[in-house]
Design an enzyme around this catalytic site. Structure first.
Site, PDB file in Angstrom:
ATOM      1  N   LYS A  23       0.864  -1.301   0.157  1.00  0.00           N
ATOM      2  CA  LYS A  23      -0.067   0.028   0.128  1.00  0.00           C
ATOM      3  C   LYS A  23       0.864   1.180  -0.029  1.00  0.00           C
ATOM      4  O   LYS A  23       0.673   2.206  -0.715  1.00  0.00           O
ATOM      5  CB  LYS A  23      -0.745   0.078   1.374  1.00  0.00           C
ATOM      6  CG  LYS A  23      -1.716   1.305   1.508  1.00  0.00           C
ATOM      7  CD  LYS A  23      -2.806   0.974   2.172  1.00  0.00           C
ATOM      8  CE  LYS A  23      -2.646   0.845   3.859  1.00  0.00           C
ATOM      9  NZ  LYS A  23      -2.227   2.061   4.260  1.00  0.00           N
ATOM     10  N   ARG A 123      -7.861  12.281  13.061  1.00  0.00           N
ATOM     11  CA  ARG A 123      -6.374  12.111  12.786  1.00  0.00           C
ATOM     12  C   ARG A 123      -5.618  13.382  13.024  1.00  0.00           C
ATOM     13  O   ARG A 123      -5.955  14.479  11.954  1.00  0.00           O
ATOM     14  CB  ARG A 123      -6.127  11.006  11.583  1.00  0.00           C
ATOM     15  CG  ARG A 123      -6.574   9.943  11.713  1.00  0.00           C
ATOM     16  CD  ARG A 123      -6.385   8.754  10.843  1.00  0.00           C
ATOM     17  NE  ARG A 123      -5.040   8.344  11.015  1.00  0.00           N
ATOM     18  CZ  ARG A 123      -4.491   7.556  10.119  1.00  0.00           C
ATOM     19  NH1 ARG A 123      -5.269   7.046   9.065  1.00  0.00           N
ATOM     20  NH2 ARG A 123      -3.463   7.189  10.115  1.00  0.00           N
ATOM     21  N   GLN A 170       5.124   9.225   7.301  1.00  0.00           N
ATOM     22  CA  GLN A 170       4.431  10.271   6.508  1.00  0.00           C
ATOM     23  C   GLN A 170       4.737  11.578   6.753  1.00  0.00           C
ATOM     24  O   GLN A 170       4.979  12.429   5.691  1.00  0.00           O
ATOM     25  CB  GLN A 170       2.830  10.076   6.954  1.00  0.00           C
ATOM     26  CG  GLN A 170       2.127   8.464   6.785  1.00  0.00           C
ATOM     27  CD  GLN A 170       0.846   8.364   7.226  1.00  0.00           C
ATOM     28  OE1 GLN A 170       0.162   9.297   7.811  1.00  0.00           O
ATOM     29  NE2 GLN A 170       0.261   7.257   6.617  1.00  0.00           N
ATOM     30  N   ASP A 316       1.935  -1.152  12.092  1.00  0.00           N
ATOM     31  CA  ASP A 316       0.746  -1.449  11.534  1.00  0.00           C
ATOM     32  C   ASP A 316       0.442  -3.078  11.713  1.00  0.00           C
ATOM     33  O   ASP A 316      -0.636  -3.604  11.563  1.00  0.00           O
ATOM     34  CB  ASP A 316       0.804  -1.220  10.020  1.00  0.00           C
ATOM     35  CG  ASP A 316       0.759   0.305   9.662  1.00  0.00           C
ATOM     36  OD1 ASP A 316       0.593   0.948  10.546  1.00  0.00           O
ATOM     37  OD2 ASP A 316       1.133   0.523   8.362  1.00  0.00           O
TER      38      ASP A 316
HETATM   39  O1  SPQ Z   1      -2.461   5.681   5.414  1.00  0.00           O
HETATM   40  P1  SPQ Z   1      -2.763   5.312   6.865  1.00  0.00           P
HETATM   41  O2  SPQ Z   1      -4.385   5.348   6.955  1.00  0.00           O
HETATM   42  O3  SPQ Z   1      -2.185   6.172   7.942  1.00  0.00           O
HETATM   43  O4  SPQ Z   1      -2.489   3.710   6.914  1.00  0.00           O
HETATM   44  C1  SPQ Z   1      -1.737   3.006   8.059  1.00  0.00           C
HETATM   45  C2  SPQ Z   1      -2.144   1.293   7.968  1.00  0.00           C
HETATM   46  O5  SPQ Z   1      -2.416   0.863   8.926  1.00  0.00           O
HETATM   47  O6  SPQ Z   1      -2.293   1.251   6.699  1.00  0.00           O
HETATM   48  C3  SPQ Z   1      -1.682   3.486   9.263  1.00  0.00           C
HETATM   49  F1  SPQ Z   1      -2.874   3.661   9.922  1.00  0.00           F
HETATM   50  O7  SPQ Z   1      -0.346   2.938   7.634  1.00  0.00           O
HETATM   51  C4  SPQ Z   1       0.662   4.017   7.779  1.00  0.00           C
HETATM   52  C5  SPQ Z   1       1.574   3.561   8.689  1.00  0.00           C
HETATM   53  O8  SPQ Z   1       1.321   3.392  10.089  1.00  0.00           O
HETATM   54  C6  SPQ Z   1       1.486   4.101   6.469  1.00  0.00           C
HETATM   55  C7  SPQ Z   1       2.544   4.863   6.273  1.00  0.00           C
HETATM   56  C8  SPQ Z   1       3.221   5.183   4.910  1.00  0.00           C
HETATM   57  O9  SPQ Z   1       2.777   4.643   3.983  1.00  0.00           O
HETATM   58  O10 SPQ Z   1       4.077   6.120   5.248  1.00  0.00           O
HETATM   59  C9  SPQ Z   1       3.150   4.989   7.543  1.00  0.00           C
HETATM   60  C10 SPQ Z   1       2.729   4.843   8.741  1.00  0.00           C
HETATM   61  O11 SPQ Z   1       2.185   5.877   9.424  1.00  0.00           O
HETATM   62  P2  SPQ Z   1       3.011   7.089  10.432  1.00  0.00           P
HETATM   63  O12 SPQ Z   1       2.165   7.933  10.862  1.00  0.00           O
HETATM   64  O13 SPQ Z   1       3.935   6.197  11.298  1.00  0.00           O
HETATM   65  O14 SPQ Z   1       3.802   7.622   9.133  1.00  0.00           O
END
Ligand code: SPQ
Length: 429
Positions: A23, A123, A170, A316
């Site tokens: 993803k 969020r 992110q 995750d």
């Molecule tokens: O995209 P989203 O909704 O934040 O998805 C999640 C998941 O479980 O699929 C988190 F809820 O994954 C994030 C992950 O936790 C995807 C991600 C990325 O693609 O950069 C990074 C992680 O989040 P973060 O906030 O730690 O950067």
């Protein structure tokens, strides 16, 4: 929607699963394809709802994108090819879409409005809007730009050096994407290393990025060129089968094409630590992301401690690791994971509450959970995903070792990251 009756009391689990596209990488391939010049072709793209939201946002920004199942073609016109959208950009349930998109839009000389679903509306966004505002983006929104709807006008960015207050790929990615459009060198300093798909992708698209320990820097004004991306299978999706294979009696599962990027393989380290019967084969690097095959069998597991810099490498997977721990001998402690509270749901509370309904001995702590494993079957009950895809899939795996009927409310949430999850699970019965 009616609650879904899940398969319970499963005595064997056998077969192969080709894990769907990653993803995080699918999102980024569309984003980089959209800001690069020329055609980008994407193979094994994840057609999950989150990644489809990313495609739809970039179409609204004037990018021509075609999709045929898991094949996507993006006709990029470079960073200056994006156009002011004439409708709101709806990211659905996707935190990755909204946060990375804000990084891109921060460098664009036009106005956009971003919205998402009820979960996105809860969020936190200032983790992204604050550094982007420091770079020069004008962002406003509910509660001082903490929550959607958000409105953003970009352009004329200046580079910054930014120390991340929380380990977040992110936030790092949003700043790097803005940094590619800023005047000067932008540096992000991470408290712990997080997934590095953005850094790898900048290089795949012909750009330069410098990584020095936990410091990542990009220079503004770089031109990116369209390329071919073959997306590896998502280790976060594979995780549900890794746990199922380990906890169902007579389990033997082979997972092919799994992404093995070291910033994502914390689940493998934990399975090894807990004594899982697992073999990893055919490691190879495809288009700068390592992939391989994982074979797992029913295992005798022991409790463990999961904390510190391991957390971002499996953040995750914690819901399904909590389930795994219910089947281990002894106690498992998960700490330093307060970030779980700001995911699609508060994943500390939802994991603890839903697994307790099935009889698990699990407690919430302020930054994680404690699981008292007793290697015993779970009981039946009615549980809910609460609209969180990872909770839904974890509960479907939990049902396999339950000896009473289990009903799952909001089962359709799995389509966010794994539309064929139930079919792939059934193929192993
Ligand atoms: O995209 P989203 O909704 O934040 O998805 C999640 C998941 O479980 O699929 C988190 F809820 O994954 C994030 C992950 O936790 C995807 C991600 C990325 O693609 O950069 C990074 C992680 O989040 P973060 O906030 O730690 O950067």
């Amino acid at each position: 929607m009616e609650a879904k009756k899940l398969k319970t009391n499963q005595k064997t689990l056998n077969g192969k699963v080709v894990v769907p596209g990653d993803k995080s990488i699918s999102h980024r391939a569309v984003m980089f394809g959209s800001i690069a010049s020329g055609v980008t072709t994407i193979e094994h793209f994840l057609p999950g709802e989150d990644c489809l939201s990313t495609i739809s946002c970039f179409k609204n920004l004037g990018v021509d994108i075609e999709r045929d199942g898991t094949k996507v073609t993006v006709y990029g016109n470079g960073l200056s090819g994006l156009k002011e959208p004439n409708a709101v950009l709806d990211v659905g349930n996707s935190g990755t879409t909204i946060r990375l998109l804000m990084g891109i839009l921060s460098g664009q000389p036009f106005h956009s409005v971003l919205i998402g679903d009820d979960s996105i509306a809860k969020r936190p966004m200032t983790r992204v809007t604050l550094p982007l505002a420091q770079m020069g983006a004008r962002i406003s929104g509910r509660n001082k730009a903490e929550f959607t709807p958000l409105s953003l006008s970009g352009g004329d960015l200046k580079a910054i050096e930014y120390k991340l207050p929380v380990a977040s790929a992110q936030v790092k990615s949003a700043i790097l994407l803005a940094g590619l459009q800023a005047d000067g060198v932008t540096t992000v300093i991470e408290p712990e290393k997080t997934r590095d798909h953005t850094e790898r992708m900048i290089q795949m698209f012909g750009g330069e990025v410098k990584t020095d320990g936990n410091r990542v820097s990009v220079c503004g004004g770089q031109q990116l060129a369209g390329t071919h991306v073959r997306v590896p299978g998502d280790i976060s999706s594979a995780a549900f089968f890794l746990v199922a294979g380990a906890i169902v009696p007579n389990g033997s599962i082979e997972l092919t094409n799994v992404g093995l990027n070291p910033t994502r393989t914390g689940i493998i380290d934990v399975l090894k630590q807990m004594g899982a019967n697992m073999v990893i084969e055919e490691e190879q690097t495809e288009a700068t992301e390592p992939i391989g095959t994982i074979k797992i069998q029913s295992s005798t597991l022991k409790g463990t401690v999961i904390s510190g810099d391991l957390i971002p490498r499996l953040i995750d997977e914690i819901p399904v690791i909590a389930l795994l721990a219910t089947q281990a001998e002894g106690k498992t402690v998960i700490k330093d994971a307060a970030e779980l509270k700001v995911k699609e749901t508060n994943r500390i509370d939802t994991v603890v509450n839903e697994l307790r309904k099935l009889g698990a001995n699990i407690e919430a702590t302020p930054d994680g959970m404690v699981i008292h494993g007793n290697n015993s079957t779970l009981k039946g009950g009615t549980v809910s995903s609460h609209g969180d895809h990872r909770i839904g899939m974890m509960l479907a795996v939990a049902a396999l070792i339950s000896d009473g009927d289990v009903y799952l409310e909001n089962s359709d949430a799995v389509a966010v990251s794994y539309p064929n999850f139930f079919d792939d699970l059934h193929s192993l019965f």
